[in-house]
Every structure is written in structure tokens, then in C-alpha cells.
Design a protein around this motif. Structure first.
Motif, short mmCIF file in Angstrom:
data_model
loop_
_atom_site.label_atom_id
_atom_site.label_comp_id
_atom_site.label_asym_id
_atom_site.label_seq_id
_atom_site.Cartn_x
_atom_site.Cartn_y
_atom_site.Cartn_z
N GLN A 81 0.81 -1.18 0.12
CA GLN A 81 0.06 0.06 0.00
C GLN A 81 1.07 1.23 0.02
OE1 GLN A 81 -2.71 -0.56 3.47
NE2 GLN A 81 -3.76 -2.01 2.35
N GLN A 82 1.94 1.24 0.76
CA GLN A 82 2.84 2.61 0.80
C GLN A 82 3.57 2.48 -0.42
OE1 GLN A 82 5.55 1.35 4.01
NE2 GLN A 82 3.98 1.85 5.41
N ILE A 83 3.85 1.57 -1.14
CA ILE A 83 4.65 1.70 -2.62
C ILE A 83 3.69 2.00 -3.50
CG2 ILE A 83 5.58 0.21 -4.34
CD1 ILE A 83 7.03 -1.52 -2.27
N ALA A 84 2.51 1.72 -3.47
CA ALA A 84 1.19 2.18 -4.41
C ALA A 84 1.16 3.54 -4.35
CB ALA A 84 -0.01 1.52 -4.22
N ARG A 85 1.36 4.28 -3.27
CA ARG A 85 1.17 5.97 -3.29
C ARG A 85 2.34 6.73 -3.47
NH1 ARG A 85 -1.60 3.67 1.75
NH2 ARG A 85 0.37 4.18 2.86
N LEU A 86 3.69 6.11 -3.85
CA LEU A 86 4.90 6.83 -4.15
C LEU A 86 4.79 7.47 -5.58
CD1 LEU A 86 7.32 4.20 -2.80
CD2 LEU A 86 6.63 6.20 -1.49
N ASP A 87 5.31 8.65 -5.43
CA ASP A 87 5.66 9.25 -6.73
C ASP A 87 7.03 8.91 -7.13
OD1 ASP A 87 7.52 10.84 -5.27
OD2 ASP A 87 6.38 12.61 -5.13
N TRP A 88 7.60 9.25 -8.11
CA TRP A 88 8.84 8.92 -8.69
C TRP A 88 10.09 9.03 -7.64
CZ3 TRP A 88 9.70 5.36 -12.28
CH2 TRP A 88 8.96 5.25 -13.16
N ASP A 89 10.15 10.28 -7.23
CA ASP A 89 11.09 10.53 -6.03
C ASP A 89 11.01 9.44 -4.90
OD1 ASP A 89 12.27 12.63 -7.45
OD2 ASP A 89 11.14 13.95 -6.64
N GLY A 90 9.62 9.28 -4.42
CA GLY A 90 9.57 8.37 -3.27
C GLY A 90 10.08 6.97 -3.79
N LEU A 91 9.63 6.75 -5.03
CA LEU A 91 9.86 5.26 -5.48
C LEU A 91 11.51 4.92 -5.63
CD1 LEU A 91 8.36 2.65 -6.59
CD2 LEU A 91 8.64 3.80 -8.73
N ARG A 92 12.23 6.03 -6.16
CA ARG A 92 13.81 5.69 -6.30
C ARG A 92 14.04 5.53 -4.84
NH1 ARG A 92 12.69 10.08 -9.80
NH2 ARG A 92 12.92 9.63 -12.05
N ASP A 93 13.84 6.43 -4.03
CA ASP A 93 14.42 6.50 -2.26
C ASP A 93 13.89 4.95 -1.85
OD1 ASP A 93 15.42 8.82 -2.58
OD2 ASP A 93 13.66 9.94 -1.46
N SER A 94 12.66 4.64 -2.29
CA SER A 94 12.18 3.16 -1.43
C SER A 94 13.17 1.98 -2.15
CB SER A 94 10.76 3.16 -1.82
OG SER A 94 10.39 1.78 -1.18
N VAL A 95 13.33 2.09 -3.37
CA VAL A 95 14.20 0.93 -4.16
C VAL A 95 15.52 1.11 -3.51
CG1 VAL A 95 14.92 0.37 -6.28
CG2 VAL A 95 12.72 0.81 -5.87
N ALA A 96 16.24 2.29 -3.70
CA ALA A 96 17.56 2.32 -3.03
C ALA A 96 17.60 1.80 -1.57
CB ALA A 96 17.90 3.71 -3.24
N GLY A 97 16.81 1.82 -0.67
CA GLY A 97 16.84 1.36 0.48
C GLY A 97 16.19 0.22 0.97
N CYS A 98 15.52 -0.43 0.02
CA CYS A 98 15.04 -1.75 -0.02
C CYS A 98 15.91 -2.82 0.45
CB CYS A 98 14.37 -2.14 -1.01
SG CYS A 98 13.32 -3.64 -1.00
#
Length: 290
Positions: A88-105
Motif C-alpha cells: 500500500q505504501q509503494i502504491a502511493r509513491l511518486d517517482w522520487d519516493g519510488l527511487r528512494d524506496s528502491v535504493a533503501g529496500c
């Protein structure tokens, strides 16, 4: 659709085809006959007839529907568990948030040996989305998918149909971290990364998805058969909200496989020709008044 990108490489179309290992007779040509209410089709080699897909999909809601032949039976999808907090959190991310989330996954063991996660590269509003399996050693080092010999071949394939990396094209992978020894990603690893891939598709909203290789097909379509059985068919990717419209999806060979199996380059060229026809048809249909 942009034209003339083959000139940007400094090579003619026929030189690009030679780079792909294809003889000169493999070429695009517009058919004189018009299809689908005046839509010109780009001719390729005759499509290979493949059996209908009948197994349940496990990853995302996609329905099989052949574009140029009678529709095969719809592919059913077993009900999965409700989305967890992470999804649910990933489904709300914009591109900047997605890049940060993937980088820290740190959601699976692939993070342990990576240098960096590789989200994707290209036009974030592209018509074309190409999905491979996962980063290799050079991709892990440079942070970009499809570099090295396989990337060079993919770039030549794109240029041969007047496309160019970064212009109306986005390139991603089923998993964002390099599997040890460049092995094929495991099903559990692809499932862990699936929310990221779904979010990329939602943000990009491509008009066509091209799956490169068996692992990419498994990640998006589920475990529905061999790559040979999936080629020549057209699937539909639908968002989780059950929207009536869907994004056309086709399956082709991974460029790394083509470097090892030269005789299948002609089949990959056939797939690209059909993909271009599908996108042309989808674009034309979308432009027609309701």
C-alpha cells in the motif's frame, strides 16, 4: 511515434539489422492494404501460432487476448492475499519516493550483495515499456539496466524500429537488485519486487509493454508456460482497480539470450515488428472520437 532515431546512431536501418545479425530481407515495410478501419500495419514475418494460455496467473491481473487471431480463453487469476502495508505504501509513491524506496529496500536477500539497486531508465511518460529480468554485474556497477553487450543489442533493436533509449522508451527489470552470479531471479524475489514494478507501470502508463525473456514474463504474467508458447500472443495488463481498458503486452527474447542463440534473432525481429503494429493500432484507436 518518433522517426529518424536510426540516424542518431550514425547507421542506416540495414546496418542496424546487420548489427542484430539479420539478413537484409528482414525489414519493415508498410502494407498497401489498410487494416482496422484504415490503420496501416507494419509487416513482419508471419506470426507463429501458439496455444492458448490456460493456467492461472499469480502476479498481476492480466487477461490473454490475441490481437490478430481469434481470442483465446481468458486467463483466470486466483484470489491472492490482501495487500500488506508495504504494498500500500509503494502504491502511493511518486517517482522520487519510488527511487528512494528502491535504493533503501531490504525486503529480500538480493540486497545483501548489490552495489546499488537499479530502478530503471528512460522517459517516465513513454509509450513503450521494456521489462527484463534483473541487473547484471555492469548494471549493478553503473545503476542502469541493459548496458554492456546485451544493452548494445537492445539499442540496435530499438533503433531499427525508429526508437531510442530515453525517448518515448522506458526500460526496467523484474527485480531491482543483481542476483548473485547473474542467475535468473527466483519467483519469491520477483514477487517481493512486484509492487515496485506495478507502481512503475502505473506512473508511466505506457501504451505497450514488451517482456524480454522468461523471467520477465513470469514476473508480469505469472507462471503460464514456456516463452515459446507465449510468443505470438497479445496479453492485456490491467491495473489492480479492475479498469476495463488494458495495456497490450507481448513476450519476446532477452537480448542476452539472443547473443548466445543467433538463429532466434529473426524471431525477435518478428516480435518487434508486431509490437510496432500493435502500438500503432492502439495509438490510432485512442485518437478516434468516442
Amino acid at each position: 511515434m518518433r522517426a529518424g532515431n536510426s540516424r542518431a546512431t550514425g547507421l542506416t536501418r540495414w546496418q542496424l539489422l546487420n548489427e542484430m545479425g539479420l539478413p537484409s530481407q528482414w525489414r519493415l515495410r508498410e502494407q498497401a492494404a489498410l487494416r482496422r478501419g484504415g490503420t496501416a500495419a507494419f509487416a513482419g514475418p508471419p506470426a507463429t501460432t501458439t496455444p492458448a494460455v490456460s493456467e492461472a496467473m499469480a502476479a498481476v491481473p492480466v487477461v490473454a487476448a490475441a490481437a490478430d487471431a481469434p481470442s483465446p480463453p481468458a486467463v483466470s487469476r486466483s484470489a491472492g492475499p490482501p495487500a500488506n502495508d508495504r504494498e500500500q505504501q509503494i502504491a502511493r509513491l511518486d517517482w522520487d519516493g519510488l527511487r528512494d524506496s528502491v535504493a533503501g529496500c531490504r525486503a529480500c536477500a538480493l540486497c545483501q550483495e548489490r552495489r546499488q539497486a537499479v530502478l530503471g531508465v528512460g522517459d517516465t511518460a513513454a509509450d513503450w515499456l521494456f521489462i527484463g529480468e534483473g541487473p547484471g554485474a555492469e548494471e549493478d556497477l553503473r545503476g542502469e539496466p541493459f548496458v554492456g553487450p546485451a544493452g548494445k543489442l537492445l539499442d540496435a533493436m530499438l533503433a531499427a524500429i525508429d526508437l531510442q533509449r530515453g525517448e518515448n522508451v522506458y526500460i526496467a527489470n523484474a527485480v531491482k537488485c543483481r542476483p548473485p552470479g547473474n542467475r535468473t531471479p527466483e519467483a519469491a524475489e520477483m514477487a517481493t519486487c512486484a509492487p515496485y514494478l506495478r507502481r512503475q507501470i502505473t506512473l508511466i502508463q505506457p501504451r505497450l509493454i514488451v517482456l524480454l525473456g522468461r523471467a520477465a514474463a513470469h514476473a508480469v504474467l505469472g507462471d503460464v508456460g514456456s516463452l515459446a508458447s507465449l510468443r505470438g500472443q497479445t496479453f492485456k495488463y490491467r491495473e489492480a482497480d479492475g479498469s476495463a481498458t488494458g495495456i497490450p503486452v507481448i513476450v519476446s527474447y532477452h537480448p542476452a539470450y539472443l547473443l548466445r542463440t543467433l538463429q532466434d534473432k529473426a524471431k525477435a525481429w518478428e516480435d518487434l515488428c508486431r509490437a510496432r503494429t500493435l502500438l500503432h493500432t492502439a495509438t490510432t484507436s485512442a485518437a478516434l472520437p468516442a
